[in-house]
Design a protein around this motif. Structure first.
Motif, PDB file in Angstrom:
ATOM      1  N   ASP A 163       0.812  -1.215   0.000  1.00 39.30           N
ATOM      2  CA  ASP A 163       0.000   0.000   0.000  1.00 39.30           C
ATOM      3  C   ASP A 163       0.843   1.262   0.000  1.00 39.30           C
ATOM      4  OD1 ASP A 163      -2.224  -1.565  -0.029  1.00 39.30           O
ATOM      5  OD2 ASP A 163      -2.636  -1.419   2.126  1.00 39.30           O
ATOM      6  N   ASN A 164       2.036   1.220   0.562  1.00 36.59           N
ATOM      7  CA  ASN A 164       2.887   2.416   0.627  1.00 36.59           C
ATOM      8  C   ASN A 164       3.620   2.675  -0.681  1.00 36.59           C
ATOM      9  OD1 ASN A 164       2.203   2.854   3.342  1.00 36.59           O
ATOM     10  ND2 ASN A 164       3.844   1.486   4.063  1.00 36.59           N
ATOM     11  N   TYR A 165       3.495   1.761  -1.621  1.00 34.04           N
ATOM     12  CA  TYR A 165       4.178   1.931  -2.902  1.00 34.04           C
ATOM     13  C   TYR A 165       3.130   2.199  -3.982  1.00 34.04           C
ATOM     14  CZ  TYR A 165       7.810  -0.389  -0.168  1.00 34.04           C
ATOM     15  OH  TYR A 165       8.708  -0.721   0.814  1.00 34.04           O
ATOM     16  N   ASP A 166       2.450   3.333  -3.825  1.00 35.33           N
ATOM     17  CA  ASP A 166       1.354   3.625  -4.738  1.00 35.33           C
ATOM     18  C   ASP A 166       1.819   3.978  -6.150  1.00 35.33           C
ATOM     19  OD1 ASP A 166       2.521   5.994  -4.041  1.00 35.33           O
ATOM     20  OD2 ASP A 166       0.689   6.966  -3.331  1.00 35.33           O
ATOM     21  N   PHE A 167       3.130   4.195  -6.357  1.00 31.05           N
ATOM     22  CA  PHE A 167       3.622   4.435  -7.717  1.00 31.05           C
ATOM     23  C   PHE A 167       3.667   3.146  -8.534  1.00 31.05           C
ATOM     24  CE2 PHE A 167       7.267   3.491  -5.079  1.00 31.05           C
ATOM     25  CZ  PHE A 167       8.034   2.640  -5.847  1.00 31.05           C
ATOM     26  N   ILE A 168       3.501   2.005  -7.871  1.00 28.24           N
ATOM     27  CA  ILE A 168       3.475   0.712  -8.572  1.00 28.24           C
ATOM     28  C   ILE A 168       2.018   0.360  -8.861  1.00 28.24           C
ATOM     29  CG2 ILE A 168       3.973  -1.741  -8.429  1.00 28.24           C
ATOM     30  CD1 ILE A 168       6.383  -1.101  -6.742  1.00 28.24           C
ATOM     31  N   ASP A 169       1.685   0.310 -10.140  1.00 23.83           N
ATOM     32  CA  ASP A 169       0.320  -0.041 -10.536  1.00 23.83           C
ATOM     33  C   ASP A 169       0.096  -1.546 -10.511  1.00 23.83           C
ATOM     34  OD1 ASP A 169      -0.122   2.716 -11.136  1.00 23.83           O
ATOM     35  OD2 ASP A 169       0.915   2.407 -13.044  1.00 23.83           O
ATOM     36  N   ASP A 170       1.099  -2.289 -10.931  1.00 26.00           N
ATOM     37  CA  ASP A 170       0.960  -3.733 -10.942  1.00 26.00           C
ATOM     38  C   ASP A 170       2.346  -4.360 -10.873  1.00 26.00           C
ATOM     39  OD1 ASP A 170      -0.720  -6.260 -11.436  1.00 26.00           O
ATOM     40  OD2 ASP A 170       0.813  -6.400 -12.985  1.00 26.00           O
ATOM     41  N   LEU A 171       2.479  -5.369 -10.026  1.00 27.46           N
ATOM     42  CA  LEU A 171       3.698  -6.166  -9.936  1.00 27.46           C
ATOM     43  C   LEU A 171       3.271  -7.614  -9.778  1.00 27.46           C
ATOM     44  CD1 LEU A 171       6.748  -6.624  -9.688  1.00 27.46           C
ATOM     45  CD2 LEU A 171       6.538  -6.143  -7.224  1.00 27.46           C
ATOM     46  N   SER A 172       3.645  -8.435 -10.754  1.00 24.72           N
ATOM     47  CA  SER A 172       3.221  -9.830 -10.748  1.00 24.72           C
ATOM     48  C   SER A 172       4.396 -10.730 -11.086  1.00 24.72           C
ATOM     49  CB  SER A 172       2.104 -10.070 -11.775  1.00 24.72           C
ATOM     50  OG  SER A 172       0.961  -9.302 -11.490  1.00 24.72           O
ATOM     51  N   PHE A 173       4.420 -11.862 -10.420  1.00 29.62           N
ATOM     52  CA  PHE A 173       5.338 -12.935 -10.768  1.00 29.62           C
ATOM     53  C   PHE A 173       4.504 -14.104 -11.293  1.00 29.62           C
ATOM     54  CE2 PHE A 173       7.628 -10.605  -7.445  1.00 29.62           C
ATOM     55  CZ  PHE A 173       8.841 -10.386  -8.081  1.00 29.62           C
ATOM     56  N   ARG A 174       5.015 -14.787 -12.285  1.00 31.70           N
ATOM     57  CA  ARG A 174       4.256 -15.892 -12.866  1.00 31.70           C
ATOM     58  C   ARG A 174       5.197 -17.022 -13.265  1.00 31.70           C
ATOM     59  NH1 ARG A 174       5.349 -14.417 -18.064  1.00 31.70           N
ATOM     60  NH2 ARG A 174       5.615 -12.180 -18.406  1.00 31.70           N
ATOM     61  N   ALA A 175       4.621 -18.197 -13.354  1.00 28.86           N
ATOM     62  CA  ALA A 175       5.372 -19.382 -13.760  1.00 28.86           C
ATOM     63  C   ALA A 175       4.417 -20.318 -14.483  1.00 28.86           C
ATOM     64  CB  ALA A 175       5.991 -20.077 -12.555  1.00 28.86           C
ATOM     65  N   SER A 176       4.960 -21.086 -15.417  1.00 30.92           N
ATOM     66  CA  SER A 176       4.110 -22.001 -16.166  1.00 30.92           C
ATOM     67  C   SER A 176       4.902 -23.232 -16.591  1.00 30.92           C
ATOM     68  CB  SER A 176       3.522 -21.312 -17.403  1.00 30.92           C
ATOM     69  OG  SER A 176       4.551 -20.937 -18.308  1.00 30.92           O
ATOM     70  N   TYR A 177       4.156 -24.284 -16.810  1.00 32.63           N
ATOM     71  CA  TYR A 177       4.708 -25.548 -17.306  1.00 32.63           C
ATOM     72  C   TYR A 177       3.625 -26.173 -18.166  1.00 32.63           C
ATOM     73  CZ  TYR A 177       6.141 -30.467 -17.396  1.00 32.63           C
ATOM     74  OH  TYR A 177       6.494 -31.724 -17.810  1.00 32.63           O
ATOM     75  N   GLY A 178       4.004 -26.660 -19.345  1.00 27.43           N
ATOM     76  CA  GLY A 178       2.998 -27.262 -20.204  1.00 27.43           C
ATOM     77  C   GLY A 178       3.608 -28.053 -21.331  1.00 27.43           C
ATOM     78  N   GLN A 179       2.784 -28.841 -21.974  1.00 29.46           N
ATOM     79  CA  GLN A 179       3.212 -29.670 -23.084  1.00 29.46           C
ATOM     80  C   GLN A 179       2.283 -29.478 -24.275  1.00 29.46           C
ATOM     81  OE1 GLN A 179       3.345 -33.729 -21.638  1.00 29.46           O
ATOM     82  NE2 GLN A 179       5.458 -33.519 -20.936  1.00 29.46           N
TER      83      GLN A 179
END
Length: 578
Positions: free
Chosen positions: A158-174
């Protein structure tokens, strides 16, 4: 359906030739029926939860049927149908028919769950069936799972209101790929064109491939998404590793002891593709009248052979011949690498052709005679002459052969990407520029090779005017020797770094104002001018540095023969909406 007839009086040829009164009739029918049925279910499971499920069923039925006839020497120019008595015995004439059918089915089950719009999980499994495989390998399952953690939604952000979105993601597939051709799991028979005693011989055309397997790509990815300052800065980062097992290669060479020279398809090994991608999208200037965007992306990919079938050729190219480079398929090495000799200039005189050992001393024979540099002793045993090309003697034995072949380069660029600004004024004027680039990749300048070898009667470039002519001449252009010598072996003389930055396109557009549109009762009106392929910045000496490897050839490398480069185009257009 197509019919054609070439009468004798249009050719002026004698009645005995097969170009006279040629009649053809072709009927080709192609049908492809595809269906896709989706069932989506999104239940209400609570305020902080969301769930979406999908069931998708897909089918495809492809059918091909062809009947063709091409005959000649009908009795009259009025007889225009190949069904009348006529000739078919020559190679260019034919009676031909072909019928084939293939089917595939697929079912996908997928579910995506989200908690507090911060923790997102997606799982799925796809089942595929394809008629191009034998009964034992016709069906396969390909699972996938991906997840995202939206860090910016956590209370501690909440104190970092200059950040609109920060996401980490991972995937595995065939995912899977089927062979190109149908009926490879059958033993297909054909007949010879010639006949004996009124009958044609029948022979098996292929090896029965009833154990072909799906080519399976397993992908792994981790990534980062960042948006800041009201989406003025957006960053996407991906790191991936894709492993392809049971690679399907075509036209696999076989020893002819088997009765066949090649296989149409075969599972031959395992390949890794790994690398990273970064995309940066920025809006450095944004006012009431002006908006400036600048985007940049860069990617790096490396392919590595992990396994290769013992039945697949491991090398290609003969370095004993002019104009050829050696290529290998080796485990833990990439595709696109090529090997050859190191070019060191031209022998100015007879003394310079003397063979020298690692200490620089002249090599002498058993009877004290001077040994001169040779090529491929004892098979070829060519003695280099003044004016011939110098190739580095790696092992200092006085003989240029396969033991002097070294790594010369790789046709896969180390970095690729693009960038460019977009400038908008008053929501009316817009200028869009786009650049692409490739960095650190090697190609063979085939045009330079063919226009400086002085080996045949072909036209040569003006560079050969500096060729060696007399003993003592100091030059890097070998002498002219018609149909002989080894002055244009595959070497680094023809290998160049083809890194470039290309001004790919520029577009300037103008949107007319609302009062103007209202006056002329238009919803929208836009005029624009676009220029493509304006400039290329490169140190490459050839016509166009953007040369690709031959698709589908595991031994393919990038060779430039000065084919037509991208055309410079200018387009003026108007777009309107009523």
């Amino acid at each position: 359906k197509a019919k054609a007839f070439l009468p004798q009086n249009a050719t002026g040829r004698p009645f005995t030739e097969t170009v006279v009164n040629q009649a053809s009739d072709a009927d080709v029918d192609i049908a492809s029926v595809t269906s896709k049925t989706n069932l989506i279910y999104t239940p209400e499971i609570g305020k902080d939860h969301s769930l979406q499920t999908l069931l998708s069923i897909q089918t495809n039925d492809f059918r091909y049927e062809s009947h063709q006839a091409l005959t000649s020497n009908t009795a009259s120019s009025l007889l225009t149908d190949p069904s009348v008595p006529s000739r078919t015995q020559n190679a260019e004439l034919q009676l031909y028919n072909n019928n084939s059918q293939s089917r595939n089915v697929a079912a996908l089950v997928n579910a995506q769950y989200s908690l507090l719009d911060r923790y997102i999980l997606n799982v799925g499994v796809r089942g595929d069936g394809n008629s191009k495989f034998g009964p034992g390998n016709r069906y396969a399952l390909f699972p996938s799972v991906s997840t995202r953690w939206r860090v910016s939604g956590e209370p501690f952000m909440d104190n970092y209101d200059f950040i609109d979105d920060l996401s980490f993601r991972a995937s595995y597939g065939q995912s899977g790929r089927a062979p190109r051709y149908d009926y490879r799991y059958f033993n297909v028979y054909g007949n010879f064109n010639s006949s004996y005693l009124g009958m044609n011989g029948v022979y098996p055309q292929n090896i029965e491939l009833d154990n072909l397997r799906w080519e399976t790509l397993t992908g792994q990815n981790i990534g980062l998404n960042l948006q800041m300052f009201n989406r003025r800065i957006m960053l996407d980062v991906d790191v991936y590793k894709n492993r392809t097992k049971d690679l399907l290669f075509q036209n696999v060479d076989l020893t002819t002891v088997s009765g066949y020279s090649s296989l149409s398809d075969q599972n031959v090994g395992t390949l890794d593709n790994q690398g990273w991608e970064v995309g940066l999208y920025t809006t450095p200037i944004k006012t009431d009248k002006w908006k400036v965007d600048f985007n940049f992306n860069i990617a790096s990919n490396q392919n590595i052979i992990r396994e290769i079938s013992e039945f697949y050729p491991s090398e290609s190219g003969n370095v004993d011949r002019n104009g050829e480079f050696k290529r290998f398929l080796q485990t833990d090495n990439p595709f696109g690498s090529f090997y050859g000799y190191r070019f060191k200039g031209v022998y100015p005189d007879l003394e310079s052709t003397q063979a020298r050992d690692a200490n620089g001393n002249v090599i002498t024979g058993p009877n004290g005679e001077t040994v001169y540099m040779r090529f491929n002793y004892p098979n070829t045993d060519y003695i280099f002459q003044p004016g011939d090309a110098i190739y580095e003697d790696i092992n200092k034995d006085g003989n240029i052969d396969s033991r002097d072949v070294v790594y010369l380069g790789n046709s896969n660029p180390k970095f690729t990407g693009g960038f460019g600004p977009s400038v908008t004024f008053n929501d009316q004027f817009k200028l869009l520029l786009f650049f692409t680039y490739r960095l650190d990749y090697d190609i063979v300048n085939g045009t330079d090779m063919l226009t400086t070898n002085m080996y045949t009667y072909d036209n040569q470039s003006t560079a050969v005017l500096s060729r060696w002519r007399n003993p003592g001449d100091q030059t890097n252009m070998p002498r002219a020797v018609y149909g002989a010598g080894y002055n244009w072996l595959g070497s680094d003389r023809y290998v160049e770094d083809a890194s470039f930055v290309r001004f790919r396109s520029a577009t300037f557009s103008y949107n007319f104002t609302k009062p103007f549109l209202k006056k002329w009762k238009l919803d929208d009106l836009r005029v624009y001018v676009t220029a493509d392929n304006l400039l290329t910045f490169t140190n490459y000496r050839g016509q166009d540095p953007e040369v690709n490897m031959r698709g589908g050839d595991p031994f393919g490398i990038a060779i430039d023969y000065s084919r037509t480069p991208p055309t410079r185009r200018f387009t003026l257009g108007i777009q309107t909406r009523f």
